[in-house]
Design an enzyme around this catalytic site. Structure first.
Site, PDB file in Angstrom:
ATOM      1  N   GLU A  32       1.041  -1.442   0.088  1.00 35.28           N
ATOM      2  CA  GLU A  32      -0.078  -0.032  -0.199  1.00 35.28           C
ATOM      3  C   GLU A  32       0.583   1.013   0.071  1.00 35.28           C
ATOM      4  O   GLU A  32       2.003   1.085   0.768  1.00 35.28           O
ATOM      5  CB  GLU A  32      -0.696   0.251   1.571  1.00 35.28           C
ATOM      6  CG  GLU A  32      -1.915   0.644   1.423  1.00 35.28           C
ATOM      7  CD  GLU A  32      -2.809   1.682   0.495  1.00 35.28           C
ATOM      8  OE1 GLU A  32      -2.074   1.592  -1.235  1.00 35.28           O
ATOM      9  OE2 GLU A  32      -3.682   1.247   0.410  1.00 35.28           O
ATOM     10  N   PHE A  34      -2.385  15.772   3.801  1.00 34.55           N
ATOM     11  CA  PHE A  34      -2.639  15.371   2.377  1.00 34.55           C
ATOM     12  C   PHE A  34      -1.045  15.639   2.119  1.00 34.55           C
ATOM     13  O   PHE A  34      -0.980  17.034   1.197  1.00 34.55           O
ATOM     14  CB  PHE A  34      -3.341  16.695   1.403  1.00 34.55           C
ATOM     15  CG  PHE A  34      -4.172  15.616   0.092  1.00 34.55           C
ATOM     16  CD1 PHE A  34      -5.448  14.836   0.983  1.00 34.55           C
ATOM     17  CD2 PHE A  34      -3.557  15.464  -0.706  1.00 34.55           C
ATOM     18  CE1 PHE A  34      -6.161  13.976  -0.216  1.00 34.55           C
ATOM     19  CE2 PHE A  34      -4.218  14.869  -1.674  1.00 34.55           C
ATOM     20  CZ  PHE A  34      -4.799  14.002  -0.907  1.00 34.55           C
ATOM     21  N   ARG A  44       1.331  12.293  -9.003  1.00 34.28           N
ATOM     22  CA  ARG A  44       1.767  10.570  -8.911  1.00 34.28           C
ATOM     23  C   ARG A  44       3.106  10.720  -9.130  1.00 34.28           C
ATOM     24  O   ARG A  44       4.476   9.884  -8.608  1.00 34.28           O
ATOM     25  CB  ARG A  44       1.718   9.705  -9.319  1.00 34.28           C
ATOM     26  CG  ARG A  44      -0.109   9.724  -9.413  1.00 34.28           C
ATOM     27  CD  ARG A  44      -0.420   8.291  -9.648  1.00 34.28           C
ATOM     28  NE  ARG A  44      -2.088   8.186  -9.775  1.00 34.28           N
ATOM     29  CZ  ARG A  44      -2.806   7.591  -8.662  1.00 34.28           C
ATOM     30  NH1 ARG A  44      -2.195   7.120  -7.808  1.00 34.28           N
ATOM     31  NH2 ARG A  44      -4.170   7.908  -8.940  1.00 34.28           N
TER      32      ARG A  44
END
Length: 178
Positions: free
Chosen positions: A98, A151, A164
């Site tokens: 993850e 965040f 990303r």
């Protein structure tokens, strides 16, 4: 892209060093086992690719796409499997890969789901953990870094499918996502 960055939290060098250490730990712990890495799309792709290169064992890899965010910056609380595994987990030692653990909801769901499919064992490796956001307790077996409740973007993590490709982990400016 740099206009969106509030602060770099983890450099590329820090991440590379820690991923190598995780790979060595996993190699020792899974020696002689039938290891299946299950990457959680899309965020874990970069972490999983680097981690695989540092595991000195024969491994099988597969992917799942799971959603609890949609295009929001907060979890909706509902976990949906968007893309399921191509291989059976029955009798395998599964290591879920993850990118980040936030509320714990997704990982708690996935761990139970894979156990119910007959996996020999199910453990978790995550690059990032936000323990302050946890709603459901999940056992993290291999942890890259604990981070504050901000965040974050980069190294596979996104906001609305962007950022990303940053080689580091950074906090996102609040005005971008609020």
């Amino acid at each position: 892209m740099k206009k969106a960055i509030k602060e770099v939290l983890l450099t590329e060098a820090e991440i590379t060093t820690r991923v190598k250490e995780l790979g060595k730990e996993i190699s020792v712990d899974y020696e002689g086992k039938d290891l299946l890495l299950v990457g959680i799309l899309k965020g874990a792709v970069i972490f999983m690719a680097e981690l695989c290169k540092n595991i000195d064992l024969p491994i099988t890899i597969d992917f799942m796409a799971v959603s609890s965010y949609g295009n929001s910056s907060r979890s909706t609380g509902e976990v949906k499997i968007v893309k399921d595994l191509d291989f059976s987990v029955e009798g395998k030692d599964v290591l879920i890969v993850e990118d980040i653990i936030d509320t714990g909801l997704t990982l708690a769901y996935l761990t139970e789901n894979l156990r119910s499919r007959g996996a020999n064992s199910v453990r978790i490796v995550t690059l990032l953990d936000k323990p302050d956001r946890r709603n459901i307790e999940v056992k993290v077996d291999y942890l890259g870094f604990s981070i504050p409740d901000e965040f974050v973007i980069g190294y596979g993590l996104d906001y609305a499918e962007l950022y990303r490709n940053l080689p580091f982990v950074a906090s996102l400016k609040e005005e971008i996502y609020s």
